[in-house]
Write a protein that holds these residues in place. Structure first.
Motif, short mmCIF file in Angstrom:
data_model
loop_
_atom_site.label_atom_id
_atom_site.label_comp_id
_atom_site.label_asym_id
_atom_site.label_seq_id
_atom_site.Cartn_x
_atom_site.Cartn_y
_atom_site.Cartn_z
N SER A 242 1.84 -10.42 1.81
CA SER A 242 0.78 -11.29 1.31
C SER A 242 0.17 -10.69 0.04
O SER A 242 0.39 -9.51 -0.26
CB SER A 242 -0.31 -11.45 2.37
OG SER A 242 -1.14 -10.30 2.39
N PRO A 243 -0.66 -11.44 -0.68
CA PRO A 243 -1.38 -10.87 -1.84
C PRO A 243 -2.66 -10.17 -1.44
O PRO A 243 -3.43 -9.76 -2.32
CB PRO A 243 -1.68 -12.12 -2.69
CG PRO A 243 -1.78 -13.23 -1.70
CD PRO A 243 -0.82 -12.91 -0.59
N ASP A 244 -2.89 -10.00 -0.13
CA ASP A 244 -4.17 -9.48 0.36
C ASP A 244 -4.03 -8.06 0.90
O ASP A 244 -3.00 -7.70 1.49
CB ASP A 244 -4.71 -10.37 1.49
CG ASP A 244 -4.77 -11.84 1.09
OD1 ASP A 244 -5.07 -12.11 -0.10
OD2 ASP A 244 -4.52 -12.71 1.95
N ALA A 245 -5.05 -7.27 0.72
CA ALA A 245 -5.13 -5.93 1.32
C ALA A 245 -5.69 -6.09 2.73
O ALA A 245 -6.68 -6.79 2.95
CB ALA A 245 -6.02 -5.03 0.48
N LEU A 246 -5.08 -5.43 3.71
CA LEU A 246 -5.45 -5.58 5.12
C LEU A 246 -5.98 -4.27 5.67
O LEU A 246 -5.29 -3.25 5.63
CB LEU A 246 -4.24 -6.03 5.94
CG LEU A 246 -3.55 -7.33 5.48
CD1 LEU A 246 -2.32 -7.61 6.33
CD2 LEU A 246 -4.53 -8.50 5.53
N GLY A 247 -7.21 -4.30 6.20
CA GLY A 247 -7.80 -3.10 6.78
C GLY A 247 -7.50 -2.97 8.26
O GLY A 247 -7.68 -1.91 8.85
N PRO B 65 -5.74 3.41 9.47
CA PRO B 65 -6.42 4.55 8.84
C PRO B 65 -6.55 4.37 7.32
O PRO B 65 -7.47 4.90 6.71
CB PRO B 65 -5.50 5.73 9.19
CG PRO B 65 -4.17 5.12 9.52
CD PRO B 65 -4.46 3.78 10.10
N GLU B 66 -5.62 3.61 6.73
CA GLU B 66 -5.70 3.30 5.30
C GLU B 66 -5.40 1.81 5.12
O GLU B 66 -4.63 1.22 5.87
CB GLU B 66 -4.69 4.13 4.50
CG GLU B 66 -4.97 5.62 4.53
CD GLU B 66 -3.96 6.40 3.71
OE1 GLU B 66 -3.07 5.76 3.09
OE2 GLU B 66 -4.05 7.63 3.68
N VAL B 67 -6.03 1.23 4.12
CA VAL B 67 -5.81 -0.19 3.87
C VAL B 67 -4.34 -0.43 3.52
O VAL B 67 -3.75 0.32 2.72
CB VAL B 67 -6.72 -0.67 2.71
CG1 VAL B 67 -6.35 -2.09 2.29
CG2 VAL B 67 -8.18 -0.60 3.14
N PRO C 160 -0.82 -5.01 -0.59
CA PRO C 160 0.28 -5.96 -0.75
C PRO C 160 1.58 -5.23 -1.11
O PRO C 160 1.57 -4.32 -1.95
CB PRO C 160 -0.19 -6.85 -1.90
CG PRO C 160 -1.68 -6.77 -1.85
CD PRO C 160 -2.00 -5.38 -1.40
N GLY C 161 2.66 -5.60 -0.45
CA GLY C 161 3.95 -4.98 -0.70
C GLY C 161 4.21 -3.74 0.11
O GLY C 161 5.34 -3.22 0.11
N GLU C 162 3.21 -3.25 0.85
CA GLU C 162 3.39 -2.05 1.66
C GLU C 162 3.77 -2.41 3.10
O GLU C 162 3.58 -3.55 3.55
CB GLU C 162 2.12 -1.20 1.67
CG GLU C 162 1.77 -0.60 0.32
CD GLU C 162 0.55 0.30 0.39
OE1 GLU C 162 0.32 1.06 -0.57
OE2 GLU C 162 -0.20 0.23 1.41
N SER C 163 4.29 -1.44 3.83
CA SER C 163 4.64 -1.60 5.24
C SER C 163 4.02 -0.46 6.04
O SER C 163 3.72 0.61 5.50
CB SER C 163 6.17 -1.59 5.42
OG SER C 163 6.78 -2.62 4.69
N ILE C 164 3.85 -0.72 7.34
CA ILE C 164 3.35 0.31 8.24
C ILE C 164 4.14 0.25 9.53
O ILE C 164 4.49 -0.83 10.01
CB ILE C 164 1.84 0.13 8.52
CG1 ILE C 164 1.33 1.29 9.38
CG2 ILE C 164 1.56 -1.22 9.16
CD1 ILE C 164 -0.17 1.26 9.60
N SER C 165 4.44 1.42 10.09
CA SER C 165 5.10 1.50 11.38
C SER C 165 4.16 2.13 12.39
O SER C 165 3.45 3.10 12.07
CB SER C 165 6.40 2.33 11.29
OG SER C 165 7.37 1.66 10.52
N PHE C 166 4.15 1.60 13.58
CA PHE C 166 3.33 2.15 14.66
C PHE C 166 4.02 1.84 15.98
O PHE C 166 4.93 1.01 16.05
CB PHE C 166 1.91 1.56 14.62
CG PHE C 166 1.87 0.07 14.81
CD1 PHE C 166 1.66 -0.48 16.08
CD2 PHE C 166 2.03 -0.80 13.74
CE1 PHE C 166 1.63 -1.86 16.27
CE2 PHE C 166 1.99 -2.17 13.91
CZ PHE C 166 1.79 -2.71 15.18
N SER C 167 3.59 2.52 17.04
CA SER C 167 4.22 2.34 18.35
C SER C 167 3.17 1.98 19.39
O SER C 167 2.00 2.35 19.28
CB SER C 167 4.96 3.62 18.77
OG SER C 167 4.05 4.68 18.91
N VAL C 168 3.63 1.24 20.41
CA VAL C 168 2.78 0.85 21.53
C VAL C 168 3.55 1.14 22.81
O VAL C 168 4.75 0.86 22.90
CB VAL C 168 2.40 -0.65 21.47
CG1 VAL C 168 1.43 -0.99 22.61
CG2 VAL C 168 1.80 -1.02 20.13
#
Length: 767
Positions: free
Chosen positions: A80-85, A157-159, A162-170
């Protein structure tokens, strides 16, 4: 100049409604403003975007305790064009948690009769909610998360730019619900005689919620009726189950050499080019497995690309058959998994119906893009997921079945397999707009069922089948454009009424060619994307060139119904001025005007004075006002000489003019379809577009002329418009009887149900 004095046409301007109430006003304030993401034509805009979520999961099915244990790694791509916190996940199993809102808000009453099952569900202490053990980032550090009933917010932990990815586990687990006792779209069925379980598992993992340009985060709580809204992504799922289980799942099996026998692999390869279903696991194989339970485990690995969800089925009871369906150079595997309790119906029909469904839906939309399409047999449920669905329709224990069970099973398989197209690929927001998947899918189900068998008893599609709902108490009817959790009758509102509306568009308003082209445009524009209602409405108009705002407004935004009354018919003929024609008609008409006084005078007065006494006679006593004189003929010839050729044609054509007055009682404007029957028995159909109501939504008149005399007029003769009252649709008036049903109080309440002539015939043959 010749003038037909009795014809008076009017625009009815004085009866025009206030512009704010006119049913033909354009849909403007109801629609979102077009932008760079969604165009005014209904197509995705040049800057359209959507998020992506990929999953790698390890799942264990605990067959002894009926639990699911899971660990997942999610990679979320912010496109998206939005920053997500923060990001949101769905925890749909929390609908079954101890503190769930769903049972609290469910209304309940106790009448004179209530089933034990209903009481059990009122008092159920089953705890089926997710037990979230941990949420960690890629480095293994705990992430702060907040569970809000059926949703979970994960604070980043960080915003996430746009264009970034994050990996996390559950990591989590939950208790699987008994679907027959506790209800639900997912769960297990227990077979007490064998102490065996059949699992159909979905909503079993924390799933990413949709973030888009229309809703932002779609985190409306899951209360049970509104279904699921999910982003697309790639899945790799390892399913650890008992060693003797057979597993079907979303995606393609990656380790067939480890979980299948060589014989099963050969049969699967054979099925790819077979003309009819091939048994991968036979009924004999399944019967042996359900008697000899293994204590070992094995892991089935599946991969699926570009899907919005993942589901699976597992049991040692499964029979498995398959056949290939060709799409160009690709082969799609149509497959079925079912216990012996599903036979003989399932072996004969299921996979054939799957194959028929993907082929037929593809003709109306786009070629089915996935590698497999699976139908799994369960009792009393129908539910859909990418490439796999769970379907009811079970024969009696003796193998016989009723007609209702057979066609109900075929219908539910078509419907649930069809959901691969809507919403699994054309990925609408089910949580918000149920009709966008259920209505469109049920419409295609209707078309597919009719191509399966002439006269297939489809539950929806024919306009007359929605009449009872449409004419019901408006206090208990909501517009189609209502959230699914807030409607009174979800089946009629989100399934049957949209299906009927689309069928009327196809058959009556637009015609099949225009409709089919526009519907295919919508399907192909929005495949693997997230359409909104406006995108559908706008595309159907954009691709067809037909202004349908009046139709969407009436059918989707109001609770009006169709009730057009043929209020009055006035039969008129032009005066020809030909005395040889007109004077006999005048005499005939005057002879009809007989008063009661004249009748009685003729009965009581033997002779009048003028009869008795000739001296009372003069010119007028013998004058015949209906006699055609030479003067009459000369005057007619002079008039005729002044007539134009067209006027003479009308004068001598013996035309019959009929003024028809209509009232819109139900409020829903529709075309006026008329069948005229003439005195010689011939018929003629006239179709008047709905725009005839554009200046007066309540009353309109229309004049028709024929050389023949009309003996009967029928409004909506082919039951095309879902008119709720046929008693005001005829001239001369005709009353249609309403049939009522007599029944015994101990009627059959079983699923499927209905009479079972097959069983009766078998009993008779044994006598």
């Amino acid at each position: 100049m010749f003038v037909v004095v009795f014809l008076f046409f009017t625009l009815n301007g004085t009866a025009q409604e206030n512009i704010n109430k006119n049913k033909f006003r354009q849909l403007k304030q109801e629609f979102a403003t077009p932008n760079v993401y969604r165009t005014a034509s209904g197509a995705p805009g040049h800057e359209y975007w959507q998020q992506k979520a990929d999953y790698v999961m390890d799942i264990k099915l605990d067959d002894k305790n009926q639990r699911i244990y899971g660990e997942e790694t999610v990679t979320y791509h912010n496109q998206s064009p939005d920053a997500l916190g923060y990001i949101w996940m769905q925890l749909d199993q929390n609908m079954r948690a101890k503190d769930s809102d769903s049972p609290k808000i469910r209304t309940s009453q106790m009448g004179e009769r209530i089933s034990v099952r209903q009481l059990e569900r009122m008092e159920s202490d089953f705890d089926g909610g997710f037990k979230i053990e941990e949420v960690k980032n890629a480095a293994g550090n705990l992430l702060h998360h907040t569970i809000v009933k059926t949703m979970m917010r994960i604070d980043l932990p960080e915003v996430l730019q746009p264009g970034e990815s994050i990996s996390f586990s559950v990591k989590w687990w939950y208790n699987i619900n008994n679907r027959l006792q506790d209800g639900g779209r997912s769960g297990y069925e227990y077979f007490e005689d064998e102490d065996n379980y059949l699992y159909t598992i979905a909503q079993f993992y924390p799933r990413m919620a949709v973030y888009n340009d229309v809703e932002g985060w779609q985190h409306k709580q899951f209360l049970g009726a509104g279904e699921f809204t999910l982003p697309f992504g790639d899945f790799e799922v390892s399913l650890t189950v008992p060693d003797d289980h057979v597993v079907g799942a979303t995606g393609e099996l990656q380790n067939s050499n480890e979980v299948l026998t060589e014989a099963q692999i050969r049969r699967f390869e054979k099925a790819k080019s077979a003309k009819e279903p091939v048994m991968i696991v036979s009924e004999d194989d399944a019967r042996k497995a359900e008697k000899n339970k293994s204590e070992k485990e094995k892991t089935w690995i599946f991969k699926a690309k570009n899907v919005r969800d993942f589901a699976f089925a597992s049991s040692r009871k499964f029979i498995w058959d398959a056949m290939g369906v060709k799409f160009g150079d690709r082969t799609v595997m149509a497959m079925s998994y079912y216990p012996k309790e599903g036979n003989p119906l399932w072996e004969q029909y299921s996979t054939r119906v799957v194959a028929h469904t993907v082929k037929t839906y593809s003709e109306f939309t786009f070629d089915y893009p996935y590698p497999v399409a699976i139908s799994v047999h369960t009792d009393r449920i129908g539910m859909e997921y990418p490439m796999i669905c769970f379907n009811g329709g079970r024969p009696e224990s003796d193998g016989t079945y009723s007609e209702r069970t057979k066609y109900g099973m075929i219908g539910v398989i078509v419907h649930e397999v069809g959901h691969n197209f809507f919403p699994m690929i054309v990925n609408s927001d089910e949580r918000q707009w149920t009709w966008m998947d259920e209505g469109l899918n049920t419409f295609l189900e209707f078309l597919t069922e009719q191509e399966w068998e002439y006269g297939f008893p489809s539950r929806a599609g024919q306009p007359y089948k929605i009449v009872d709902y449409m004419k019901g108490d408006k206090k208990y009817i909501s517009p189609i454009m209502t959230n699914s959790e807030s409607v009174w009758n979800l089946g009629s509102n989100a399934y049957s009424k949209p299906t009927t509306a689309l069928n009327i568009l196809r058959e009556t308003i637009m015609g099949r060619e225009l409709f089919d082209f526009a519907f295919k445009q919508y399907s192909q524009r929005w495949m693997f994307k997230h359409p909104s209602p406006e995108d559908f409405f706008r595309t159907m108009e954009d691709a067809s060139g037909v202004d349908l705002d009046w139709f969407w407004r009436g059918w989707f935004y109001t609770t009006d119904n169709v009730d057009i009354s043929l209020d009055k018919v006035t039969w008129l003929q032009p005066k020809t001025d030909n005395p040889e024609l007109e004077k006999p008609l005048e005499k005939k008409e005057d002879e009809k005007l007989v008063s009661i006084t004249d009748i009685r005078n003729k009965e009581t007065i033997d002779q009048t004075v003028t009869v008795i006494d000739p001296a009372t006679h003069d010119f007028y006593t013998t004058y015949d006002e209906y006699e055609v004189t030479k003067k009459d003929i000369e005057e007619y010839k002079k008039k005729k000489a002044d007539y134009s050729e067209e006027e003479n044609k009308i004068m001598e054509g013996n035309y019959n003019y009929y003024q028809l007055d209509f009232k819109n009682i139900g409020g829903l404007v529709m075309p006026i379809i008329l069948e005229f029957t003439f005195d010689d028995g011939t018929k003629e159909i006239k179709r008047i577009p709905a725009e005839i109501w554009r200046r007066n939504n309540v009353e309109v008149s229309k004049v028709f002329f024929f050389q023949k005399e009309v003996s009967n007029i029928t409004l909506d003769p082919f039951l095309e418009t879902a008119d709720v009252d046929l008693d005001n649709n005829n001239w001369p008036p005709k009353v249609h009887p309403t049939r009522f049903q007599l029944y015994k109080s101990n009627f059959d309440r079983r699923y499927g149900g209905g009479s079972n002539p097959m069983r009766d015939a078998q009993k008779k043959s044994k006598e």
